[in-house]
Write a protein that holds these residues in place. Structure first.
Motif, PDB file in Angstrom:
ATOM      1  N   GLN A   1       0.848  -1.277  -0.095  1.00 25.41           N
ATOM      2  CA  GLN A   1      -0.059   0.113  -0.017  1.00 25.41           C
ATOM      3  C   GLN A   1       0.712   1.192   0.079  1.00 25.41           C
ATOM      4  N   PHE A   2       2.040   1.141   0.424  1.00 23.68           N
ATOM      5  CA  PHE A   2       2.956   2.392   0.544  1.00 23.68           C
ATOM      6  C   PHE A   2       3.996   2.726  -0.839  1.00 23.68           C
ATOM      7  N   TRP A   3       4.147   1.495  -1.465  1.00 27.03           N
ATOM      8  CA  TRP A   3       4.838   1.994  -2.755  1.00 27.03           C
ATOM      9  C   TRP A   3       4.074   1.712  -4.107  1.00 27.03           C
ATOM     10  N   MET A   4       2.884   1.121  -3.975  1.00 26.98           N
ATOM     11  CA  MET A   4       2.353   0.718  -5.305  1.00 26.98           C
ATOM     12  C   MET A   4       1.807   2.170  -5.762  1.00 26.98           C
ATOM     13  N   PRO A   5       1.741   3.185  -4.820  1.00 26.24           N
ATOM     14  CA  PRO A   5       1.115   4.571  -5.458  1.00 26.24           C
ATOM     15  C   PRO A   5       1.936   5.159  -6.352  1.00 26.24           C
ATOM     16  N   LEU A   6       3.463   4.996  -5.721  1.00 29.17           N
ATOM     17  CA  LEU A   6       4.749   5.498  -6.234  1.00 29.17           C
ATOM     18  C   LEU A   6       4.716   4.942  -7.757  1.00 29.17           C
ATOM     19  N   MET A   7       4.688   3.731  -7.737  1.00 30.24           N
ATOM     20  CA  MET A   7       4.752   3.016  -9.196  1.00 30.24           C
ATOM     21  C   MET A   7       3.799   3.446 -10.177  1.00 30.24           C
ATOM     22  N   PHE A   8       2.572   3.488  -9.652  1.00 32.93           N
ATOM     23  CA  PHE A   8       1.549   3.952 -10.616  1.00 32.93           C
ATOM     24  C   PHE A   8       1.835   5.539 -11.017  1.00 32.93           C
ATOM     25  N   SER A   9       2.137   6.347 -10.035  1.00 34.84           N
ATOM     26  CA  SER A   9       2.571   7.813 -10.433  1.00 34.84           C
ATOM     27  C   SER A   9       3.673   7.856 -11.287  1.00 34.84           C
ATOM     28  N   ARG A  10       4.284   6.660 -11.566  1.00 36.86           N
ATOM     29  CA  ARG A  10       5.753   6.840 -12.483  1.00 36.86           C
ATOM     30  C   ARG A  10       6.827   7.686 -11.780  1.00 36.86           C
ATOM     31  N   ARG A  11       6.909   7.535 -10.528  1.00 35.54           N
ATOM     32  CA  ARG A  11       7.877   8.161  -9.788  1.00 35.54           C
ATOM     33  C   ARG A  11       8.970   6.856  -9.183  1.00 35.54           C
ATOM     34  N   HIS A  12      10.325   7.312  -9.352  1.00 41.53           N
ATOM     35  CA  HIS A  12      11.171   6.301  -9.052  1.00 41.53           C
ATOM     36  C   HIS A  12      11.245   6.146  -7.551  1.00 41.53           C
ATOM     37  N   PHE A  13      11.400   5.048  -6.902  1.00 40.52           N
ATOM     38  CA  PHE A  13      11.077   4.838  -5.534  1.00 40.52           C
ATOM     39  C   PHE A  13      11.887   3.507  -4.985  1.00 40.52           C
ATOM     40  N   VAL A  14      12.401   3.812  -3.644  1.00 39.29           N
ATOM     41  CA  VAL A  14      13.054   2.839  -3.147  1.00 39.29           C
ATOM     42  C   VAL A  14      12.407   2.717  -1.434  1.00 39.29           C
ATOM     43  N   GLY A  15      12.549   1.594  -0.881  1.00 39.17           N
ATOM     44  CA  GLY A  15      11.948   1.400   0.369  1.00 39.17           C
ATOM     45  C   GLY A  15      12.446  -0.020   0.851  1.00 39.17           C
ATOM     46  N   ARG A  16      12.312   0.131   2.291  1.00 42.96           N
ATOM     47  CA  ARG A  16      12.632  -1.047   3.226  1.00 42.96           C
ATOM     48  C   ARG A  16      11.918  -1.473   4.179  1.00 42.96           C
ATOM     49  N   ALA A  17      11.322  -2.706   4.126  1.00 44.24           N
ATOM     50  CA  ALA A  17      10.569  -3.224   5.238  1.00 44.24           C
ATOM     51  C   ALA A  17      10.923  -4.371   6.061  1.00 44.24           C
ATOM     52  N   ASP A  18      10.988  -4.387   7.236  1.00 41.20           N
ATOM     53  CA  ASP A  18      11.493  -5.471   8.122  1.00 41.20           C
ATOM     54  C   ASP A  18      10.281  -6.086   8.640  1.00 41.20           C
ATOM     55  N   PHE A  19      10.152  -7.533   8.548  1.00 38.25           N
ATOM     56  CA  PHE A  19       8.994  -8.162   8.904  1.00 38.25           C
ATOM     57  C   PHE A  19       9.495  -9.304  10.042  1.00 38.25           C
ATOM     58  N   ALA A  20       8.225  -9.636  10.811  1.00 36.36           N
ATOM     59  CA  ALA A  20       8.333 -10.526  12.015  1.00 36.36           C
ATOM     60  C   ALA A  20       8.273 -11.802  11.219  1.00 36.36           C
ATOM     61  N   PRO A  21       8.774 -12.886  11.740  1.00 37.00           N
ATOM     62  CA  PRO A  21       8.828 -14.148  11.124  1.00 37.00           C
ATOM     63  C   PRO A  21       7.664 -14.615  10.400  1.00 37.00           C
ATOM     64  N   ASN A  22       6.546 -14.689  11.246  1.00 37.48           N
ATOM     65  CA  ASN A  22       5.076 -14.853  10.733  1.00 37.48           C
ATOM     66  C   ASN A  22       4.702 -14.180   9.364  1.00 37.48           C
ATOM     67  N   GLY A  23       5.544 -12.997   9.114  1.00 36.16           N
ATOM     68  CA  GLY A  23       4.865 -12.096   8.231  1.00 36.16           C
ATOM     69  C   GLY A  23       5.258 -12.367   6.831  1.00 36.16           C
TER      70      GLY A  23
END
Length: 220
Positions: free
Chosen positions: A180-202
């Protein structure tokens, strides 16, 4: 004018960036020892619909996502993206790099560096495979930039003759929690970067188990 910002460990980007989202409950980023290269590709038609695949087996089973996988030895990320798209959906597309995501799972020493690709046309016949079940989804207004709003209901017919307003919306509740955080950036044709750390069950099913996350994009 954008201010200089410090991006999370693992990410690299040389151009100007603005922070678009950040949060989580963990005070620090999860440590990792190694990094593996992956790709993820999306086909977007008329800025109104996107092709996603339902993962039938393996990592991320039960979730909708783009089409991708590991970068094999001797191939570039772009070559891997084209190969994986064809293997998982039966089509080829003129993919272009549009962003990079860096995932770390707590308790796993290998991080995932994922180059995200997109295309606005494709060739071939979309085909279900042993790993993925492709399906078109309409891009809801909440994921579109204000400068590129979706057409009025009932007004858009895609190049293949299918009306985008007749399609189901992107199923964010059945996707990775960070989408939900980076898909709008892709659709807006903006280059993006991001990091997400997940819990093991994630890693097994969709949830809100992001321990810490940060996303940024090129200024509008």
């Amino acid at each position: 004018m954008s201010l200089a910002i410090q991006i999370p460990p693992g990410l690299q980007y040389d151009g100007p960036l603005v922070e678009t989202a950040s949060g989580g409950t963990a005070p620090n980023w999860v440590e990792y020892q190694k990094v593996k290269e992956y790709t993820n590709a999306f086909v977007i038609i008329n800025d109104t619909k996107v092709l996603l695949g339902y993962k039938k087996r393996g990592f991320g089973v039960g979730l909708w996502n783009g089409f991708g996988g590991k970068v094999d030895p001797g191939e570039t990320s772009a070559q891997a993206a084209v190969r994986e798209l064809e293997e998982e959906s039966g089509i080829t597309a003129p993919l272009e790099l549009c962003g990079t995501l860096f995932f770390v799972v707590e308790g796993v020493d290998t991080a995932f560096n994922i180059n995200i690709f997109r295309a606005y046309e494709y060739s071939g016949t979309i085909t279900e495979t042993d790993e993925m079940r492709p399906e078109w989804f309409g891009i809801q207004e909440s994921l579109l930039p204000r400068s590129n709003p979706s057409p009025a209901a009932g007004s858009e017919v895609a190049a293949d003759g299918e009306r985008s307003d007749a399609l189901p919306p992107i199923p964010l509740d059945k996707m990775w929690a960070d989408d939900q955080f980076w898909m709008p950036l892709m659709f807006s044709r903006r280059h993006f970067v991001g990091r997400a750390d997940f819990a093991p069950n994630g890693t097994e099913s969709n949830n809100t188990a992001m321990l810490k996350y940060w996303f940024g994009a090129a200024p509008e």
